[in-house]
Design an enzyme around this catalytic site. Structure first.
Site, PDB file in Angstrom:
ATOM      1  CG  ASP A 184      45.561  46.575  47.019  1.00  0.00           C
ATOM      2  OD1 ASP A 184      45.363  45.504  46.285  1.00  0.00           O
ATOM      3  OD2 ASP A 184      46.102  47.350  46.786  1.00  0.00           O
ATOM      4  CG  ASP A 191      45.790  42.770  43.143  1.00  0.00           C
ATOM      5  OD1 ASP A 191      45.424  43.382  42.348  1.00  0.00           O
ATOM      6  OD2 ASP A 191      47.033  42.772  43.585  1.00  0.00           O
ATOM      7  CD  GLU A 192      43.446  47.846  42.754  1.00  0.00           C
ATOM      8  OE1 GLU A 192      43.774  48.554  43.728  1.00  0.00           O
ATOM      9  OE2 GLU A 192      44.704  47.878  41.796  1.00  0.00           O
TER      10      GLU A 192
END
EC number: 2.7.7.7
Length: 392
Positions: free
Chosen positions: A12, A102-103
């Protein structure tokens, strides 16, 4: 007794948008950064230290942190950074399940290196090649890997040892469980339950009676680290959504309707491009006091048609207008769920679609001043430069 190794990583990126801004502008490094003016889209950890949070109004954020630097979002830069990071994920293992820009989850069980060494190397590569900090949690289940990354933030690495999962989980606050928001946490707190261990100790029947069958069974399983889900690659999305932040300026019903037209057009286009249909349409609202609400309707016939989606959204918005008038509105969003491949569902015939479009055109003709432009929007075509743009 053999105990399997923790092979699932949850990677993350930290304060993603703000970190990209600090990477690209050295003058911002070490300073509190807020991305977005009317509504906070992201905040650096220096700004978070003052209480600034995502989705907070820009005015409140600046009062909390007067020295913050406010920057306009650069979505192209964030997308490019995300692609670079995901390329490193896929170079590490083919088993990558993206959760957002983003993860992602990564399954590294098939690699020869130890999972903690793989995670450490991945963090070095993201920092060295993309220039961004990333936190990684490592565990035997997806749920626990995500919890571990949350505990390790920012810019950290945490491995939950096999056999020590419950010892790690039990003292954590109940909000660490997926699906526990402020309302559910408050309901549990009224019964003296504030930790994951407290949830794990409750009989499943008691949780079901308190929270309902779905949430009760879900939280009972997670609190005991029962999460058999594998990392899935190439899984098709179960829902699609879009939203529009409105800032603090009041919006007229006509402006809100035009925003709905844009959201319905975007989501209908995404369905048709992916050859998918939906049955559930949801309107999501964030009021002036930042409380959130959602209203949904499930259709008798699956659809990918913009006019049908728009009609449902209009009905849901109309029901919410009295509350909006008294409390204000800072964000409106829409999502489509219960998705299926369009080949498995009989869709409306072409002449039926035309009648639906004609009816929708009649409903918005006055707002746009041109039936031809409105018809193009509803059919998912580019209306050209005449299409009026709403002010931000």
């Amino acid at each position: 007794m053999f105990v399997s190794a923790p092979t699932i990583l949850h990677a993350d990126l930290d304060a993603f948008y703000a970190s990209v801004e600090q990477r690209d502008d050295p003058a911002l490094r070490g300073r509190p950064v807020i991305v977005g003016g009317g509504v906070v889209l992201a905040a650096s950890y220096e700004a978070k230290a003052f209480g600034v949070r995502t989705a907070m109004s820009g005015g409140q954020a600046r009062r909390l942190c007067p020295r913050a630097v406010v920057v306009r979002p650069r979505m192209a830069a964030y997308s490019a950074a995300s692609r670079a990071v995901f390329a490193l994920f896929r170079a590490t293992t083919p088993l990558v399940e993206g959760l957002s820009i983003d993860e992602a989850f990564l399954d590294v069980g098939g690699l020869r290196a130890a999972p903690d060494a793989v995670a450490a190397r991945l963090r070095r590569e993201v920092a060295g090649e993309v220039g961004l900090p990333i936190t990684v949690g490592v565990a035997r289940t997806k749920f626990l890997a995500k919890v571990a990354s949350g505990v390790a933030k920012p810019d950290g690495l945490l491995v939950v040892p096999p056999g020590g999962e419950l010892e790690f989980l039990r003292p954590l606050p109940v909000r660490r469980l997926w699906g526990v928001g402020p309302a559910t946490a408050a309901k549990l707190a009224r019964y003296g339950i504030t930790t994951v261990g407290g949830v794990a100790d409750m009989p499943e029947a008691a949780l079901v009676a308190l929270l309902g069958p779905g949430a009760g069974r879900h939280l009972h399983a997670l609190a005991r680290d029962h999460d058999p889900r594998p990392v899935r690659t190439g899984a098709r999305r179960r829902s699609v959504g879009a939203q529009r932040a409105l800032g603090n300026r009041p919006r007229t019903p006509e402006e809100l309707d035009a925003i709905l037209v844009g959201l319905a057009d975007r989501l209908g286009g995404r369905l048709r491009k992916g050859r998918r249909v939906c049955r559930t349409v949801t309107l999501r609202l964030r009021y002036g006091d930042f409380a959130r609400a959602s209203r949904s309707r499930t259709l008798p016939q699956a659809t990918a048609e913009t006019p049908v989606i728009l009609d449902v959204l209009r009905g849901l918005l109309a029901a919410a207008l009295p509350v909006i008038e008294s409390r204000g509105l800072t964000l409106v969003g829409a999502s489509l769920a219960n998705l299926h491949d369009d080949r498995a569902v009989q869709l409306a015939l072409p002449f039926e679609r035309g009648r639906a479009v004609d009816a929708a055109v009649d409903g918005v003709r006055d707002r746009f001043g041109s039936a031809a432009i409105t018809r193009a929007v509803l059919l998912g075509r580019d209306p050209g430069p005449e299409m009026p743009m709403l002010p931000d």
